[in-house]
Design a protein around this motif. Structure first.
Motif, PDB file in Angstrom:
ATOM      1  N   PHE A  12       0.797  -1.221   0.000  1.00 38.98           N
ATOM      2  CA  PHE A  12       0.000   0.000   0.000  1.00 38.98           C
ATOM      3  C   PHE A  12       0.832   1.274   0.000  1.00 38.98           C
ATOM      4  O   PHE A  12       0.359   2.327  -0.433  1.00 38.98           O
ATOM      5  N   ILE A  13       2.060   1.210   0.467  1.00 37.15           N
ATOM      6  CA  ILE A  13       2.945   2.363   0.275  1.00 37.15           C
ATOM      7  C   ILE A  13       3.118   2.614  -1.215  1.00 37.15           C
ATOM      8  O   ILE A  13       2.965   3.744  -1.707  1.00 37.15           O
ATOM      9  N   ASP A  14       3.427   1.561  -1.958  1.00 39.36           N
ATOM     10  CA  ASP A  14       3.668   1.694  -3.399  1.00 39.36           C
ATOM     11  C   ASP A  14       2.398   2.083  -4.147  1.00 39.36           C
ATOM     12  O   ASP A  14       2.452   2.777  -5.163  1.00 39.36           O
ATOM     13  N   ARG A  15       1.256   1.635  -3.654  1.00 36.76           N
ATOM     14  CA  ARG A  15      -0.006   1.934  -4.317  1.00 36.76           C
ATOM     15  C   ARG A  15      -0.498   3.342  -3.980  1.00 36.76           C
ATOM     16  O   ARG A  15      -0.977   4.070  -4.841  1.00 36.76           O
ATOM     17  N   GLY A  50      -6.085   5.075  -9.858  1.00 33.81           N
ATOM     18  CA  GLY A  50      -7.054   4.018  -9.653  1.00 33.81           C
ATOM     19  C   GLY A  50      -7.242   3.072 -10.810  1.00 33.81           C
ATOM     20  O   GLY A  50      -6.944   1.880 -10.714  1.00 33.81           O
ATOM     21  N   THR A  51      -7.700   3.593 -11.959  1.00 33.81           N
ATOM     22  CA  THR A  51      -8.189   2.717 -13.016  1.00 33.81           C
ATOM     23  C   THR A  51      -7.102   1.848 -13.629  1.00 33.81           C
ATOM     24  O   THR A  51      -7.244   0.629 -13.705  1.00 33.81           O
ATOM     25  N   VAL A  52      -6.032   2.480 -14.110  1.00 34.48           N
ATOM     26  CA  VAL A  52      -5.026   1.703 -14.843  1.00 34.48           C
ATOM     27  C   VAL A  52      -4.350   0.697 -13.918  1.00 34.48           C
ATOM     28  O   VAL A  52      -4.033  -0.425 -14.319  1.00 34.48           O
ATOM     29  N   PHE A  53      -4.139   1.080 -12.664  1.00 34.61           N
ATOM     30  CA  PHE A  53      -3.604   0.138 -11.684  1.00 34.61           C
ATOM     31  C   PHE A  53      -4.635  -0.940 -11.371  1.00 34.61           C
ATOM     32  O   PHE A  53      -4.354  -2.136 -11.431  1.00 34.61           O
ATOM     33  N   GLY A  54      -5.863  -0.505 -11.038  1.00 31.95           N
ATOM     34  CA  GLY A  54      -6.882  -1.430 -10.571  1.00 31.95           C
ATOM     35  C   GLY A  54      -7.294  -2.462 -11.584  1.00 31.95           C
ATOM     36  O   GLY A  54      -7.510  -3.631 -11.259  1.00 31.95           O
ATOM     37  N   VAL A  55      -7.397  -2.053 -12.857  1.00 29.39           N
ATOM     38  CA  VAL A  55      -7.837  -2.988 -13.894  1.00 29.39           C
ATOM     39  C   VAL A  55      -6.820  -4.106 -14.076  1.00 29.39           C
ATOM     40  O   VAL A  55      -7.177  -5.295 -14.113  1.00 29.39           O
ATOM     41  N   THR A  72       7.606   0.240  -9.151  1.00 27.37           N
ATOM     42  CA  THR A  72       7.428   1.470  -8.376  1.00 27.37           C
ATOM     43  C   THR A  72       8.654   2.355  -8.511  1.00 27.37           C
ATOM     44  O   THR A  72       8.544   3.575  -8.728  1.00 27.37           O
ATOM     45  N   ALA A  73       9.835   1.746  -8.388  1.00 29.13           N
ATOM     46  CA  ALA A  73      11.072   2.517  -8.558  1.00 29.13           C
ATOM     47  C   ALA A  73      11.160   3.107  -9.966  1.00 29.13           C
ATOM     48  O   ALA A  73      11.552   4.266 -10.148  1.00 29.13           O
ATOM     49  N   LEU A  74      10.762   2.329 -10.963  1.00 30.79           N
ATOM     50  CA  LEU A  74      10.804   2.821 -12.349  1.00 30.79           C
ATOM     51  C   LEU A  74       9.791   3.942 -12.592  1.00 30.79           C
ATOM     52  O   LEU A  74       9.977   4.741 -13.521  1.00 30.79           O
ATOM     53  N   SER A  75       8.741   4.017 -11.772  1.00 27.14           N
ATOM     54  CA  SER A  75       7.802   5.139 -11.882  1.00 27.14           C
ATOM     55  C   SER A  75       8.528   6.468 -11.699  1.00 27.14           C
ATOM     56  O   SER A  75       8.102   7.499 -12.236  1.00 27.14           O
ATOM     57  N   GLY A  76       9.613   6.417 -10.935  1.00 24.69           N
ATOM     58  CA  GLY A  76      10.396   7.622 -10.711  1.00 24.69           C
ATOM     59  C   GLY A  76      11.163   8.096 -11.929  1.00 24.69           C
ATOM     60  O   GLY A  76      11.701   9.207 -11.910  1.00 24.69           O
ATOM     61  N   ALA A  86       2.000   8.675 -20.371  1.00 22.90           N
ATOM     62  CA  ALA A  86       2.009   7.301 -20.879  1.00 22.90           C
ATOM     63  C   ALA A  86       3.035   6.444 -20.137  1.00 22.90           C
ATOM     64  O   ALA A  86       2.770   5.281 -19.810  1.00 22.90           O
ATOM     65  N   GLN A  87       4.222   7.001 -19.864  1.00 23.69           N
ATOM     66  CA  GLN A  87       5.253   6.234 -19.172  1.00 23.69           C
ATOM     67  C   GLN A  87       4.836   5.915 -17.736  1.00 23.69           C
ATOM     68  O   GLN A  87       5.067   4.805 -17.244  1.00 23.69           O
ATOM     69  N   LEU A  88       4.212   6.876 -17.073  1.00 20.14           N
ATOM     70  CA  LEU A  88       3.757   6.620 -15.711  1.00 20.14           C
ATOM     71  C   LEU A  88       2.619   5.606 -15.705  1.00 20.14           C
ATOM     72  O   LEU A  88       2.555   4.730 -14.832  1.00 20.14           O
ATOM     73  N   ALA A  89       1.732   5.674 -16.692  1.00 21.44           N
ATOM     74  CA  ALA A  89       0.651   4.691 -16.803  1.00 21.44           C
ATOM     75  C   ALA A  89       1.216   3.289 -17.005  1.00 21.44           C
ATOM     76  O   ALA A  89       0.735   2.318 -16.408  1.00 21.44           O
ATOM     77  N   ALA A  90       2.261   3.161 -17.845  1.00 19.04           N
ATOM     78  CA  ALA A  90       2.881   1.853 -18.086  1.00 19.04           C
ATOM     79  C   ALA A  90       3.499   1.294 -16.806  1.00 19.04           C
ATOM     80  O   ALA A  90       3.379   0.097 -16.513  1.00 19.04           O
ATOM     81  N   ALA A  91       4.154   2.164 -16.040  1.00 19.45           N
ATOM     82  CA  ALA A  91       4.750   1.705 -14.782  1.00 19.45           C
ATOM     83  C   ALA A  91       3.676   1.284 -13.793  1.00 19.45           C
ATOM     84  O   ALA A  91       3.831   0.285 -13.074  1.00 19.45           O
ATOM     85  N   ARG A  92       2.562   2.010 -13.765  1.00 19.17           N
ATOM     86  CA  ARG A  92       1.466   1.659 -12.859  1.00 19.17           C
ATOM     87  C   ARG A  92       0.837   0.319 -13.237  1.00 19.17           C
ATOM     88  O   ARG A  92       0.371  -0.426 -12.378  1.00 19.17           O
TER      89      ARG A  92
END
Length: 522
Positions: free
Chosen positions: A35-38, A64-69, A102-106, A112-118
């Motif tokens: 949940f820290i990462d989420r 929410g959505t892209v992670f949750g799906v 999560t680290a790559l989200s940084g 688009a890149q953040l969505a892919a990491a999520r």
């Protein structure tokens, strides 16, 4: 390799014993990192919005959505793999993946890149709860199960609280130290993702040392090991991953293909219609994909494993449980994500302060709430087979007055107090829902049961809650009014809880009989 009599005798000493509590402690820590990462995006949202130029609805989509799906979609095959394979190895792999992503989200430089990491975070985290719920159900007897799962679920609030505090502190200090960008050109929100992602890779090494329990031993039903888990896992994956879903359906005959294509057509119409009326195609593409994949999987399960289908999709009580708690979680996720942004926008507090008070308060109240909820649920259940569901009613009704106070107060101090009470009364349900979902199926079905339960809390709760509040904020021009509107949803989950309360005892009492009628050899 099947367990020997000596293995079973030795394993019995761990059921409900000190080692089971040790495993529970490690799994709580895993859930904290989960949940820290989420949740860390909640405190980083305003910085991400400014840096990447995204809207409120797009923030809701990213959180929410892209992670949750993808969490929900991959939770299905990974939940089934948890029913068949070494669960601690599966959790080790999943934890490694979501921590790395999560680290790559940084390193993300655009939407688009953040969505892919999520997406990667969602896929990795999909392994956690199916494994944990299954393992803890084997380490603890039924009379302790809601308590154990409530303690495990406390990781939601500990992790969520720590994410706000650590994320806010990291952003403020990093930006103060490197006002023009630090090493690798990273700004504060990017550094925060790395700061919480990298330690999870070390935790994965610890998880790898935990002992695998014997499946079903806590209930005296020792389940045989699956000799070929990975072919079945790949088969399960093809049942949810388009376009393999159509090929998968073909293995069950022409009628199955036609049914699958009808489901696909409905999903396409849903996507086209909602995209046309709202203009937000990524959100409805993701939800249309999720709906189709879930439908495809349920139909496949009906052909491949009729007993599991009968106890999950063929049990209205189970479906009402998923829908009801999914709608409860929709409100929880909406307030958990947007409450921080509301405090920053309305009261002008800095991120470290908001993270400390909302994160610390949320961690304490959530932890207390689910422990109290679990204890009360186990107590009520001893007197009433449906007693646990009374906690569901309380979770829906008790937070409402405090939500109304929270988003109308002009005092930041009172805002923090009301937020604490909303979390305290709104988090009672978590361990209760999970334990009830486990009790409605046989031991070998626990991973699939957990995956299906989390369809509600992710596709409905996480996939809709944050996005809808973000969209309403744009339409109303007021985030507070959008958050207040969540109280109007209460009649829907109340109706589901009433149905579950009335039908749970019969559904639980007949699970073995109904499974046998569907072909279960036990």
């Amino acid at each position: 390799m099947q367990p020997t009599e000596a293995d079973i005798a030795e394993a019995k000493t761990r059921v409900g014993g000190p080692y089971s509590w040790y495993v529970l402690g490690v799994l709580v820590l895993v859930y904290v990192f989960n949940f820290i990462d989420r949740q860390i995006m909640a405190i980083l949202a305003e910085d991400i919005k400014a840096h990447l130029g995204v809207s409120d609805s797009e923030l809701g989509f990213l959180y929410g959505t892209v992670f949750g799906v993808f969490y929900a979609l991959f939770g299905i095959p990974l939940g089934r793999l948890a029913d068949m394979w070494h669960r601690m190895r599966l959790l080790t792999i999943g934890l490694t993946l979501w921590s790395a992503m999560t680290a790559l989200s940084g390193l993300a430089g655009n939407f688009a890149q953040l969505a892919a990491a999520r997406i990667g975070v969602g896929v990795g985290e999909a392994s956690a709860s199916p494994v944990a719920y299954s393992v803890l159900s084997d380490y603890f007897p039924k009379e302790q199960r809601a308590t154990a799962l409530s303690i495990y679920s406390s990781g939601i609030y500990i992790g969520g609280g720590l994410s706000l505090f650590v994320g806010g502190l990291t952003v403020e200090r990093w930006n103060a130290a490197f006002p023009n960008g630090g090493p690798l050109g990273l700004v504060g929100w990017q550094a925060a993702f790395m700061a919480v992602g990298i330690p999870g890779l070390l935790l994965a090494l610890w998880v790898a040392t935990l002992k695998e329990p014997i499946r079903g031993l806590s209930e005296g039903i020792v389940m045989p090991q699956e000799p070929r888990p990975f072919p079945k896992f790949l088969n399960e994956l093809s049942s949810v991953l388009p376009p393999l879903t159509i090929l998968h359906a073909a293995t069950h005959g022409r009628k199955a293909v036609i049914t699958n294509l009808v489901g696909l057509a409905v999903a396409v119409l849903f996507f086209a219609g909602m995209s046309h009326f709202t203009g937000n195609w990524p959100q409805w593409l993701a939800l249309g994909l999720a709906g189709y994949a879930v439908f495809s999987w349920s139909q496949s399960l009906k052909h491949r494993d009729r007993p599991t289908h009968a106890l999950i999709w063929g049990t209205p009580t189970f479906l009402a449980l998923v829908l009801g708690f999914g709608m409860i979680s929709m409100t929880g996720y909406a307030h958990g994500f947007w409450g921080v942004a509301y405090a920053i926008r309305t009261f002008g507090v800095d991120k470290a302060v908001a993270g400390f008070f909302l994160g610390g308060g949320g961690a304490l109240s959530g932890f207390l709430s689910i422990i109290i909820g679990g204890k009360l649920a186990d107590t009520f259940r001893r007197k009433n087979p449906a007693g646990r569901i009374l906690i569901g009613f309380a979770t829906i009704l008790l937070p409402i007055p405090f939500i109304l106070l929270q988003y109308t107060t002009t005092s930041i101090t009172m805002f923090y107090i009301w937020a604490f009470l909303v979390s305290l009364f709104g988090s009672l349900w978590v361990g209760v829902a999970g334990a009830t979902a486990q009790d409605l199926v046989l031991p070998r079905m626990r991973g699939a049961s957990t995956a299906t339960f989390f369809l509600g809390t992710t596709v409905i709760g996480l996939g809709l809650g944050p996005f809808l509040i973000g969209r309403m904020s744009e339409l109303l021009g007021d985030l507070g009014h959008a958050l207040l509107a969540t109280t109007l949803l209460a009649p829907l989950p109340l109706a589901c809880m009433l149905y579950v309360y009335r039908n749970l005892p019969a559904a639980e009492a007949t699970r073995l009989e109904r499974a046998r009628a569907a072909g279960e050899p036990v």
